[in-house]
Design a protein around this motif. Structure first.
Motif, short mmCIF file in Angstrom:
data_model
loop_
_atom_site.label_atom_id
_atom_site.label_comp_id
_atom_site.label_asym_id
_atom_site.label_seq_id
_atom_site.Cartn_x
_atom_site.Cartn_y
_atom_site.Cartn_z
N ARG A 172 12.79 10.34 -5.56
CA ARG A 172 12.96 11.17 -6.88
C ARG A 172 11.80 11.93 -7.26
NH1 ARG A 172 15.10 7.15 -11.27
NH2 ARG A 172 16.04 6.44 -9.59
N PHE A 173 10.53 11.48 -7.02
CA PHE A 173 9.39 11.87 -7.29
C PHE A 173 8.55 12.78 -6.10
CE2 PHE A 173 9.63 8.24 -10.36
CZ PHE A 173 10.08 9.09 -11.47
N GLN A 174 9.35 12.79 -5.10
CA GLN A 174 8.57 13.47 -3.78
C GLN A 174 9.69 14.69 -3.56
OE1 GLN A 174 9.05 9.65 -1.40
NE2 GLN A 174 7.23 10.02 -0.79
N ASN A 216 0.80 -1.23 -0.04
CA ASN A 216 -0.09 -0.11 -0.10
C ASN A 216 0.94 1.21 0.22
OD1 ASN A 216 -2.28 1.70 0.03
ND2 ASN A 216 -2.44 1.64 2.13
N LEU A 217 1.58 1.46 -1.11
CA LEU A 217 2.58 2.63 -1.03
C LEU A 217 1.83 3.30 -2.16
CD1 LEU A 217 6.08 0.91 -1.51
CD2 LEU A 217 5.06 1.87 0.75
N SER A 218 2.34 4.75 -2.17
CA SER A 218 1.88 5.85 -2.96
C SER A 218 2.62 5.63 -4.41
CB SER A 218 2.11 6.97 -2.66
OG SER A 218 3.60 7.45 -2.44
N ALA A 219 1.78 6.36 -5.50
CA ALA A 219 2.39 6.00 -6.91
C ALA A 219 3.95 6.61 -7.03
CB ALA A 219 1.34 6.74 -7.74
N PRO A 220 4.15 7.87 -6.47
CA PRO A 220 5.49 8.19 -6.63
C PRO A 220 6.43 7.29 -6.20
CG PRO A 220 4.00 9.98 -5.79
CD PRO A 220 3.15 8.81 -5.78
N LEU A 232 9.73 7.23 3.82
CA LEU A 232 9.00 8.18 2.71
C LEU A 232 7.94 8.21 2.59
CD1 LEU A 232 12.02 7.17 0.37
CD2 LEU A 232 12.06 9.46 1.73
N GLU A 233 7.21 6.98 2.70
CA GLU A 233 5.76 6.93 2.49
C GLU A 233 4.94 7.72 3.44
OE1 GLU A 233 2.13 6.10 1.10
OE2 GLU A 233 4.02 5.40 0.15
N GLN A 234 5.52 7.79 5.00
CA GLN A 234 4.91 8.49 5.75
C GLN A 234 5.24 10.29 5.94
OE1 GLN A 234 3.97 5.70 9.34
NE2 GLN A 234 6.04 4.94 8.35
N MET A 235 6.11 10.41 5.31
CA MET A 235 6.77 11.96 5.16
C MET A 235 5.57 12.85 4.41
SD MET A 235 10.80 11.93 4.91
CE MET A 235 10.94 13.72 4.98
N GLN A 236 4.98 13.96 5.37
CA GLN A 236 4.16 14.61 4.74
C GLN A 236 4.75 15.96 3.95
OE1 GLN A 236 1.12 13.53 4.71
NE2 GLN A 236 1.83 11.62 5.70
N GLN A 237 3.85 16.79 3.09
CA GLN A 237 4.24 17.68 2.50
C GLN A 237 4.62 18.89 3.43
OE1 GLN A 237 4.57 18.57 -0.60
NE2 GLN A 237 3.76 16.77 -1.69
N ALA A 268 8.98 5.09 -8.42
CA ALA A 268 10.88 5.10 -8.30
C ALA A 268 11.16 3.77 -8.25
CB ALA A 268 10.95 6.05 -6.91
N VAL A 269 10.63 3.09 -7.19
CA VAL A 269 11.19 1.62 -7.26
C VAL A 269 11.15 0.87 -8.70
CG1 VAL A 269 10.37 -0.66 -6.27
CG2 VAL A 269 10.15 1.47 -4.97
N SER A 270 10.01 1.05 -9.39
CA SER A 270 9.89 0.47 -10.63
C SER A 270 11.04 0.79 -11.43
CB SER A 270 8.72 0.61 -11.38
OG SER A 270 8.43 0.22 -12.82
N GLN A 271 11.26 1.94 -11.64
CA GLN A 271 12.56 2.81 -12.44
C GLN A 271 13.92 2.12 -12.04
OE1 GLN A 271 12.69 6.76 -13.08
NE2 GLN A 271 10.85 7.09 -13.79
#
Length: 587
Positions: A95-97, A7-11, A60-65, A15-18
Motif C-alpha cells: 500500500r505504501f509502495q 531488514n525490511l524497508s519502512a513502507p 516486494l522488498e526487492q522490487m525497484q522503482q 504496512a505489516v504493522s497496519q
C-alpha cells in the motif's frame, strides 16, 4: 521473531504493522531471509501458516522503482479464489509502495479487462495456470524480464491437471530467475518439478505438519446412515457458530446440503467449481461480510480461501486424504486463535477412518453426543432467563414506570403482577423455541445386539433361487451399514426372499443404506417385513385359498395355504411334501 527484526524497508514494515502482524510464523521466519538472499526455495507448509506473506514480503522488498514497465513477478495459484485472495494480500502489503501494481488474472473473468490492466503498468501478476498461458499465447503478457516466479499450492495444481500448463509457462521464463515452490505435500511429481526447474533449492519444512491443529478442539459424532443432515442441524443450533465452514466431497452434495439447510432456515451458501465466477464472487462476498454465516464447499473450491473469524469447521463428509483434513480444519484456529472442528460419521468404516485421522494428526478427536431437542429447548430457556435478568440492569424511563404503575392498578388480586410478567415471559419463550426441531437422532448400535433390545424383520427380495447364503447377506449388511455382525439376529432364507432381524432403532437406516445395493452381485430391494410375506395373518396361518393374489397365489408367489419355514442357516423344509432341501453328509 518480530517482523521489526527483519531488514525490511519502512513502507513494508508500516504496512505489516497496519495489518496487525507483529510475530512471524515459523514458515515466514525460515523463508523470508532466504528469499531476500535470492535463493530458490521449496516450502513445505500447510494452509493457514502465513505462506503469502512469506513469499510476497521479500519479493516486494526487492522490487525497484524502475520495475514499472515490465512484469518482474509471477505467482501461479490453483484456483481463482486463491489468486484473488493472494492479490488482495499483496495490495495491502504494498500500500505504501506506489511503484508496485499487482493484477490478478484468472478464468471466468473478462479477458478484455485483464488485457487493459496488463497493458497499463502491471508488474506483479497473480494468476491461474490456464489464464496465464492464454495471455502468453496472445502476447498480452510478457515474461522476458521476470525475476521471480512462485508456484503456490503446487501439489494442488498438479492434482487438478495443470502440470502441462505449468511447464508451458516455465518454458517461457528467463534462465536467470528465482523459482519458489510451496506445497503441503511432496509427491514424486513435485520433486520432479523442483529438480528440473530450480537451481540448488533449499527445503524449508515446518517441524511438524500437525502443529497447525494444536489450537483446534476436535470432536466427532456418530449417527445412523441417512441422519447426517439432522445431526448437523442440531449441532449448528447447539453450538451457534458466528461463522462456519462445512466440507463435502462432491459438488452434488454441496448443492443438496445447501438446499436442505436453507430450507431449514439457516443462512447457508454453497461453493464449488461448476459455479460461474460472478456467482462464486457473490458467495464469497456474502460470507466474508457476514450476510451468510455458513459456507458449504468442496476441498478444491475452498483451497486457499482465507476468511478471518471462522469459529467452526464441520466435516459432513470425511476427506479422502488425511492431509486434506488438516487443510480443512486449518480454516479455523488461525493466527494464534482457538477454533473447533466437528466430524459427522456414519458406520463402522467411517469410525475406522476417524481413528486413522486421529493417529495421523497426532491429535485427540473426542466423541460427543448429538444434542437432543430437549437439550436445545433447555438451552433456549436458559438464554431467555439470562436475557431477562440482564434487563434488570437497564435504566428505566419515567414513561415506562408510569405505564407499569397504571397497569398494576388495573390488575385484580395479589397475583396480578405475576400473571402479567408470566404472560410476557411466555411470549418470549414461544418466540425463542418455535423454530427448534422436535426430532432426535438415535445413537447407532456398535457393541452387539443389546439384551432385550427390540428387533424387527426386514425383507430382502433375494433367496435360495438366487444362490444366497447367510454369510453373503450378513457380509453385505455389515459392509453397507457399519454395524457389527452381532447386531443382526436370525436370518431366514426362503426360495424367493430372505428375512433378517435388525435392531428396531436401526431399521430405517438399514433400509435406506441398502437402497440400490447389491448382495453377491445381485441388485436387491429391502423393506420392512409384513405378515403377509410369509402367508400369515395376524390371527394365525392362512387357510387354503385365503390371502391369494393373482392366479390363486399368495403375494410372494406361492399357492394359497402353502407355508415354508427355514432355519437361521437357510435350510428349507416343506411340511406338505416332506422334502428337505439339505446337503447330505458324505460317507
Amino acid at each position: 521473531m518480530q517482523f521489526q527484526e527483519l531488514n525490511l524497508s519502512a513502507p513494508l514494515l508500516d504496512a505489516v504493522s497496519q495489518m496487525g502482524f507483529t510475530e512471524m510464523t515459523e514458515i515466514q521466519e525460515k523463508t523470508i531471509p532466504l528469499l531476500l538472499e535470492g535463493k530458490d526455495v521449496i516450502g513445505k507448509s500447510n494452509t493457514g501458516t502465513g505462506k503469502t506473506a512469506a513469499f510476497s514480503l521479500p519479493i516486494l522488498e526487492q522490487m525497484q522503482q524502475e520495475d514499472t514497465d515490465h512484469v518482474c513477478t509471477l505467482i501461479l495459484c490453483p484456483t481463482r479464489e486463491l489468486a484473488m485472495q493472494a492479490c488482495d494480500e499483496i495490495r495491502k502489503f504494498s500500500r505504501f509502495q506506489k511503484h508496485v501494481r499487482p493484477v490478478a488474472v484468472f478464468g471466468g473473468a473478462s479477458m478484455e479487462r485483464q488485457i487493459y490492466q496488463l497493458k497499463n503498468g502491471a508488474n506483479f501478476v497473480v494468476g491461474t495456470p490456464g489464464r496465464v498461458l492464454d495471455h502468453l499465447r496472445r502476447r498480452t503478457l510478457k515474461l522476458d524480464q521476470l525475476k521471480t516466479i512462485v508456484l503456490d499450492e503446487a501439489d494442488e495444481m498438479l492434482n487438478m491437471g495443470f502440470r502441462e500448463d505449468i511447464e508451458a509457462v516455465l518454458a517461457q521464463l528467463p534462465e536467470q530467475r528465482q523459482t519458489v515452490l510451496f506445497s503441503a505435500t511432496m509427491p514424486p511429481a513435485i520433486l520432479a518439478l523442483t529438480k528440473q526447474y530450480q537451481k540448488d533449492p533449499i527445503l524449508v519444512q515446518i517441524q511438524s505438519a500437525h502443529r497447525t491443529v494444536d489450537a483446534i478442539a476436535q470432536y466427532y459424532v456418530s449417527v445412523p446412515m441417512g441422519r447426517k443432515t439432522d445431526a448437523l442441524q442440531l449441532l449448528l443450533l447447539a453450538k451457534k457458530p458466528n461463522s462456519a465452514m462445512i466440507f463435502c466431497n462432491t459438488k452434488k452434495m454441496v448443492d443438496e446440503l445447501t438446499e436442505a439447510l436453507t430450507m431449514r432456515g439457516f443462512p447457508a451458501v454453497g461453493l464449488h467449481g461448476d459455479m460461474k465466477q460472478l456467482q462464486r464472487t457473490q458467495v464469497m462476498n456474502g460470507f466474508k461480510s457476514g450476510k451468510n454465516t455458513i459456507l458449504i464447499a468442496t476441498d478444491v473450491a475452498a483451497r486457499g480461501i482465507d476468511v478471518k473469524g471462522v469459529d467452526a469447521v464441520f466435516n459432513y463428509d470425511l476427506p479422502q486424504d488425511h492431509e486434506y483434513y488438516i487443510h480443512r480444519i486449518g480454516r479455523t484456529g488461525r493466527a494464534g486463535k482457538t477454533g473447533t472442528a466437528y466430524n459427522i460419521i456414519s458406520g463402522r468404516k467411517q469410525e475406522l477412518e476417524m481413528r486413522d485421522i486421529s493417529r495421523y494428526t497426532k491429535a485427540e478427536i473426542t466423541e460427543i453426543d448429538v444434542p437432543t431437542s430437549k437439550e436445545l429447548h433447555s438451552m433456549a430457556m436458559d438464554e431467555e432467563k439470562q436475557a431477562l435478568l440482564a434487563l434488570t440492569e437497564t435504566e428505566i424511563t419515567d414513561e415506562a414506570m408510569v405505564l407499569t404503575e397504571t397497569i398494576l392498578r388495573h390488575t385484580e388480586g395479589e397475583d396480578g403482577a405475576k400473571k402479567i410478567l408470566a404472560a410476557m415471559i411466555q411470549q418470549r419463550l414461544e418466540q425463542a423455541t418455535k423454530n427448534l426441531p422436535t426430532f432426535d437422532v438415535p445413537k447407532p448400535i456398535r457393541k452387539g445386539r443389546r439384551t432385550g433390545a427390540k428387533t424387527v424383520r426386514v425383507r430382502i427380495n433375494a433367496g435360495r433361487r438366487d444362490r444366497m447364503a447367510p454369510n453373503f447377506i450378513l457380509g453385505a449388511l455389515v459392509e453397507a451399514t457399519g454395524l457389527q455382525g452381532t447386531d443382526f439376529g436370525k436370518i431366514d432364507i426362503h426360495d424367493q426372499y430372505t428375512t433378517v432381524e435388525v435392531p428396531a432403532a436401526e431399521s430405517e437406516m438399514v433400509i435406506d443404506t441398502m437402497k440400490g445395493g447389491k448382495i453377491s452381485g445381485k441388485s436387491v430391494l429391502v423393506r420392512r417385513y409384513e405378515e403377509w410375506d410369509n402367508g400369515k395373518k395376524s390371527g394365525g396361518n392362512y387357510r387354503k385359498g385365503q390371502g391369494k393374489g393373482q392366479n390363486g397365489r399368495n403375494p410372494d408367489g406361492r399357492r394359497g395355504g402353502e407355508q415354508r419355514r427355514s432355519s437361521r442357516h437357510g435350510y428349507n423344509q416343506n411340511p406338505r411334501s416332506g422334502n428337505y432341501n439339505r446337503k447330505r453328509k458324505k460317507g
